[in-house]
Design an enzyme around this catalytic site. Sequence first.
Site, PDB file in Angstrom:
ATOM      1  N   ALA A 128       0.848  -1.173   0.012  1.00  0.00           N
ATOM      2  CA  ALA A 128      -0.156   0.204   0.020  1.00  0.00           C
ATOM      3  C   ALA A 128       0.815   1.158  -0.032  1.00  0.00           C
ATOM      4  CB  ALA A 128      -0.777  -0.047   1.146  1.00  0.00           C
ATOM      5  N   LYS A 160     -16.141  19.531   5.295  1.00  0.00           N
ATOM      6  CA  LYS A 160     -14.823  19.653   4.585  1.00  0.00           C
ATOM      7  C   LYS A 160     -13.670  19.450   5.793  1.00  0.00           C
ATOM      8  CE  LYS A 160     -13.893  21.258   0.677  1.00  0.00           C
ATOM      9  NZ  LYS A 160     -13.530  22.147  -0.457  1.00  0.00           N
ATOM     10  N   GLY A 186       2.638  -1.982   3.721  1.00  0.00           N
ATOM     11  CA  GLY A 186       2.240  -3.186   3.555  1.00  0.00           C
ATOM     12  C   GLY A 186       3.346  -3.957   4.214  1.00  0.00           C
ATOM     13  N   GLY A 201       5.772  -6.423   4.399  1.00  0.00           N
ATOM     14  CA  GLY A 201       7.075  -6.752   4.137  1.00  0.00           C
ATOM     15  C   GLY A 201       7.849  -5.571   3.836  1.00  0.00           C
ATOM     16  N   SER A 222      -3.756   3.600   1.350  1.00  0.00           N
ATOM     17  CA  SER A 222      -4.308   3.572   2.869  1.00  0.00           C
ATOM     18  C   SER A 222      -4.238   4.905   3.427  1.00  0.00           C
ATOM     19  CB  SER A 222      -3.748   2.447   3.697  1.00  0.00           C
ATOM     20  OG  SER A 222      -3.893   1.297   3.029  1.00  0.00           O
ATOM     21  N   GLY A 266       0.782  -6.230  22.404  1.00  0.00           N
ATOM     22  CA  GLY A 266       0.582  -4.809  22.273  1.00  0.00           C
ATOM     23  C   GLY A 266       1.198  -4.207  23.891  1.00  0.00           C
ATOM     24  N   SER A 322       1.883   6.475  17.970  1.00  0.00           N
ATOM     25  CA  SER A 322       0.980   5.966  16.836  1.00  0.00           C
ATOM     26  C   SER A 322       1.332   4.304  17.056  1.00  0.00           C
ATOM     27  CB  SER A 322       1.288   6.361  15.551  1.00  0.00           C
ATOM     28  OG  SER A 322       0.565   5.485  14.567  1.00  0.00           O
ATOM     29  N   ASP A 361       5.395  -4.786  12.388  1.00  0.00           N
ATOM     30  CA  ASP A 361       6.160  -4.826  11.565  1.00  0.00           C
ATOM     31  C   ASP A 361       7.721  -4.412  11.987  1.00  0.00           C
ATOM     32  OD1 ASP A 361       4.197  -5.456   9.752  1.00  0.00           O
ATOM     33  OD2 ASP A 361       3.969  -3.524   9.160  1.00  0.00           O
TER      34      ASP A 361
END
Length: 310
Positions: A12, A27, A39, A41, A92, A225, A249, A255
């Site tokens: 992504a 808006k 993504g 990998g 994304s 987590g 975040s 990953d």
Amino acid sequence: MACIATLTLNPAIDGAAGVDHVAHTVKLRTHGQRFDPGGGGINVARVIARLGGEVEAIYLAGGVTGPLLDGLVARAGVARRRLPIAGDTRISLVIREDASGHEYRFVPEGPEVTAAESAAALADVAALDCEWLVLSGSLPRGLDADFMAQIVRTAVARGQQVVLDTSGPALAACLAVGGICLAKPSLDELEALAGGPLPDAGALAAAARRVVDAGGARMLAVTLGGDGGLLVTREGELRLPALPVRHASAVGAGDSFTAAMTWALANRRDPETAFRLGLAAGAAAVMTPGTDLAHADDIRRLAASIGVQL
């Protein structure tokens, strides 16, 4: 230094921005916009590269957005190889609401991969010349769980060390093949594999132990987590708490964990040391905003706080 390849089947372009508050219809003016290659990998490769590892990111991408992903991977300083498909690579979006600190993640399903494209990709991956192969991320439409299992079967037969970080039927199918060096499910992913909730530490350890004892993976690292992680190997079990850090975040924490643990194992670190480095990298990722990932200096500092050197 061992050569590592990562494979991302559904990559992504990850956009991130902040907004004062989220509301419908009106808006919303965002700030702090950034784009990163994403993504599983690709994220793993980004962190391995930051650690100085020799890594190549291999991914399926195409359409009008495929070249944009290529440029983002190149800008990240990662060696890359695109396996072409016709469909547009997904985009994304992560939005952080300043008023609440909440993150909102919008993740498209991505393109559909044709039979001809999947066959070509399978042949390309089967010819990879690397010592370590990281399979990380979700399956795109058009590919089933057996596709990833075929990759595991071929890589194991060739003597490659396979690291697996996926979910659902693909996770189960790959573990059924067996011979995997390291699998890294989250708690939710392990519960899905086990067929039900794992309400306490004993149930969690027992479920992980079943995977290892059945030969699915020699090491199973379960990320929990804010509760840290659990490592189960043939030799024993180790449960460690999360490292305390300021939270910016959670994107990419898993990953980053996979990347650091793979990098350590590929550099002949023992499993416990690799696990500790993985936890340090996961915590380092939590400190970074939006779609950024763990940085080597933060990993080094956090690892040193628990007695581990890079």
